[in-house]
Design an enzyme around this catalytic site. Structure first.
Site, PDB file in Angstrom:
ATOM      1  N   HIS A   1     -27.270  11.328  13.339  1.00 19.56           N
ATOM      2  CA  HIS A   1     -27.875  11.056  14.649  1.00 19.56           C
ATOM      3  C   HIS A   1     -27.802  12.238  15.617  1.00 19.56           C
ATOM      4  O   HIS A   1     -27.170  12.182  16.657  1.00 19.56           O
ATOM      5  CB  HIS A   1     -27.238   9.815  15.288  1.00 19.56           C
ATOM      6  CG  HIS A   1     -27.345   8.586  14.464  1.00 19.56           C
ATOM      7  ND1 HIS A   1     -26.745   7.395  14.790  1.00 19.56           N
ATOM      8  CD2 HIS A   1     -27.993   8.349  13.284  1.00 19.56           C
ATOM      9  CE1 HIS A   1     -27.006   6.488  13.874  1.00 19.56           C
ATOM     10  NE2 HIS A   1     -27.766   7.056  12.945  1.00 19.56           N
TER      11      HIS A   1
ATOM     12  N   GLU B   1     -37.116   1.590  19.169  1.00 20.76           N
ATOM     13  CA  GLU B   1     -37.654   1.427  20.521  1.00 20.76           C
ATOM     14  C   GLU B   1     -38.694   2.482  20.876  1.00 20.76           C
ATOM     15  O   GLU B   1     -38.641   3.623  20.422  1.00 20.76           O
ATOM     16  CB  GLU B   1     -36.515   1.494  21.544  1.00 20.76           C
ATOM     17  CG  GLU B   1     -35.521   0.354  21.425  1.00 20.76           C
ATOM     18  CD  GLU B   1     -34.435   0.379  22.486  1.00 20.76           C
ATOM     19  OE1 GLU B   1     -33.618  -0.553  22.504  1.00 20.76           O
ATOM     20  OE2 GLU B   1     -34.405   1.339  23.303  1.00 20.76           O
TER      21      GLU B   1
ATOM     22  N   TYR C   1     -30.203   3.017  28.839  1.00 24.83           N
ATOM     23  CA  TYR C   1     -31.075   2.357  27.869  1.00 24.83           C
ATOM     24  C   TYR C   1     -30.334   1.433  26.903  1.00 24.83           C
ATOM     25  O   TYR C   1     -30.903   0.952  25.934  1.00 24.83           O
ATOM     26  CB  TYR C   1     -31.941   3.404  27.158  1.00 24.83           C
ATOM     27  CG  TYR C   1     -33.004   3.888  28.116  1.00 24.83           C
ATOM     28  CD1 TYR C   1     -34.270   3.329  28.134  1.00 24.83           C
ATOM     29  CD2 TYR C   1     -32.694   4.823  29.101  1.00 24.83           C
ATOM     30  CE1 TYR C   1     -35.217   3.709  29.064  1.00 24.83           C
ATOM     31  CE2 TYR C   1     -33.632   5.212  30.049  1.00 24.83           C
ATOM     32  CZ  TYR C   1     -34.894   4.643  30.025  1.00 24.83           C
ATOM     33  OH  TYR C   1     -35.830   5.007  30.974  1.00 24.83           O
TER      34      TYR C   1
ATOM     35  N   TYR D   1     -26.466  -2.312   9.477  1.00 24.32           N
ATOM     36  CA  TYR D   1     -27.089  -2.192   8.158  1.00 24.32           C
ATOM     37  C   TYR D   1     -26.462  -3.138   7.143  1.00 24.32           C
ATOM     38  O   TYR D   1     -27.115  -3.551   6.185  1.00 24.32           O
ATOM     39  CB  TYR D   1     -26.970  -0.752   7.652  1.00 24.32           C
ATOM     40  CG  TYR D   1     -27.757   0.229   8.488  1.00 24.32           C
ATOM     41  CD1 TYR D   1     -29.144   0.200   8.514  1.00 24.32           C
ATOM     42  CD2 TYR D   1     -27.105   1.189   9.262  1.00 24.32           C
ATOM     43  CE1 TYR D   1     -29.871   1.094   9.283  1.00 24.32           C
ATOM     44  CE2 TYR D   1     -27.820   2.093  10.033  1.00 24.32           C
ATOM     45  CZ  TYR D   1     -29.199   2.043  10.042  1.00 24.32           C
ATOM     46  OH  TYR D   1     -29.920   2.926  10.800  1.00 24.32           O
TER      47      TYR D   1
END
Length: 469
Positions: A250, A341, A351, A362
């Protein structure tokens, strides 16, 4: 028929009461098989849950309400007292996944050079360049050549005839790549590139310790290219070493420019809670001047404990970023299992990740029981199940007039290209216009007005052209 419903209801209530299994520890697939399948398979009393025919409302909230409160008069058991709110939300996600799988059975995978008809335009896909090794980012040089980043580096040049230059650009920054992510990522030209020659790169910067383990963080540099060599490098953003991590997940990394500012995204690096921690760069979108200076009107500039470049927070892993003609910043963001999103990014806003999300873990376990909370932004659109959105462009070319001002986002997981039409900050139309050409890593509108795609597995540069050309 009523007697049949009530007999089934009594049977299910009895089974739930006497079942020795602990529902609180079940993954979502097991919950579905234990609580839903007996009534909701094709031809069963409750009808199928994958054919998009809903008796009590089709929204996520309405489906959750049906599962939680039930409709006893119709034979639908209320499960709200049996499983947690987070598990209820997880069941909604799982049902959406099953529904999506059924829908996609009817989507035809396309082949290059075949005419494809969509709602507003017809086009074909051209394969321009092959042999790329996990391409990540794409930009266009004024002379007709293209620059492409490959995950392991270095920077590659595609010639005007779309052949891959065999000589890579030398001297680009060394990158860290420990699966599953990282390496060399996005690339962008300065808006005044013709005058100053600046090229910006986003990449996983770092080092390896004495045990061979890598420490890394998303970084931004700019430089110029001369004779296939990277020169004049300047750091635009480099985090303090205390923020470098062992995680290989990420990194975010997309770049967008607007009136002297550079925006870029850093993912939460696999550490959920850090997205809400304003003292850390993870899970944030940044705004700096294009030379790396921090603007004095950034939202958290007065707090010495918060990195001054932070523009918004509470993000998981944004990998699409673009500014529209109304000066609004838009982003696509990877959720976990569901909850991808499409957002308008506002100054200083939260957010929500991981406090609120429409997705689950997962492994099938819930992340949270809530999808909204005061003080946290709602997405303009969320994808559940996940499509893994990557790359984002706002079409402003002339080749496809019926697509003018539509957004296009790629998909890694579903291997799709999605078109989004937005009006009054709402998506009023979404269409899957491509499927089956590989993992779409980047989407760009070219200077020729065509739409370009970078794909992984196989690594190719593709172009969408209208059927007249």
């Amino acid at each position: 028929m009523k007697l049949r419903y009530f007999a089934l209801l009594i049977f299910l209530l009895s089974a739930i009461t006497t079942n020795s299994q602990d529902f609180s520890k079940m993954k979502v697939k097991d919950l579905y098989e234990n609580l839903c399948m007996s009534c909701h398979t094709s031809g069963a009393v409750g009808g199928s849950l994958v054919n998009r025919t809903w008796k009590q409302g089709s929204s996520d909230a309405e489906i959750l309400k049906s599962i939680k409160n039930g409709y006893p008069q119709q034979g639908m058991v209320a499960f709200g007292s049996v499983i947690s709110d987070a598990q209820l939300q997880a069941l909604v996600v799982y049902i959406r996944e099953l529904e999506s799988q059924e829908v996609k059975k009817n989507i035809t995978e396309v082949e290059p050079n075949r005419i494809i008809k969509t709602q507003q335009e017809s086009f074909k896909v051209e394969v321009l360049t092959t042999g790329l090794k996990t391409p990540w980012g794409l930009t266009f040089l004024p002379d007709g050549r293209k620059l492409i980043t490959e995950r392991l580096g270095p920077l590659r040049i595609i010639n005007t005839d779309n052949t891959l230059d065999p000589t890579p650009v030398k001297g680009t920054p060394e990158v860290i790549f420990d699966r599953p992510e990282g390496g060399m990522m996005d690339i962008a030209l300065h808006p005044d590139y013709k005058k100053n020659g600046w090229i910006y790169l986003a990449f996983a910067d770092g080092w390896r310790d004495e045990n061979g383990k890598s420490w890394s963080q998303t970084a931004i540099v700019r430089g110029r290219i001369k004779d296939h060599t990277w020169i004049d490098q300047e750091w635009i953003y480099k985090a303090d070493k205390k923020f470098y991590m062992k995680s290989g997940a990420h990194y975010g990394s997309r770049i967008a420019f607007y009136k002297g500012y550079i925006y870029f995204a850093i993912g939460e690096r696999g550490s959920m809670g850090q997205a809400q921690d304003l003292s850390r760069p993870n899970g944030k979108i940044f705004r700096l001047y294009d030379d790396g200076r921090v603007p004095k009107d950034n939202p958290f500039i007065g707090d010495p404990n918060i990195p001054g470049g932070i523009w918004s927070y509470g993000h998981r892993n944004p990998q699409g970023l673009v500014v529209d003609k109304k000066h609004r910043l838009w982003a696509t963001e990877h959720g976990a299992r569901g909850g991808d999103e499409f957002n308008i990014i506002h100054k200083g806003r939260n957010y929500g990740w991981p406090v609120i999300t429409h997705g689950i873990n997962y492994n099938g376990q819930p992340i949270t029981s809530i999808t909204e909370k005061e003080g946290m932004e709602q997405p303009v659109l969320h994808w559940t199940p996940s499509i893994a959105p990557c790359g984002l462009t706002l079409y402003d070319g002339r080749k496809f007039p019926n697509w003018k001002n539509d957004f296009f986002t790629g998909s890694l997981r579903a291997e799709e290209l999605h078109r989004l039409r937005v009006k009054n900050n709402k998506v009023i139309n979404e269409e899957i216009i491509l499927k089956g050409l590989g993992r779409i890593r980047d989407v760009r509108t070219g200077p020729d007005g065509y739409i370009y795609l970078l794909t992984n597995d196989p690594g190719r540069l593709l172009r969408l052209v209208n059927k007249k050309n």
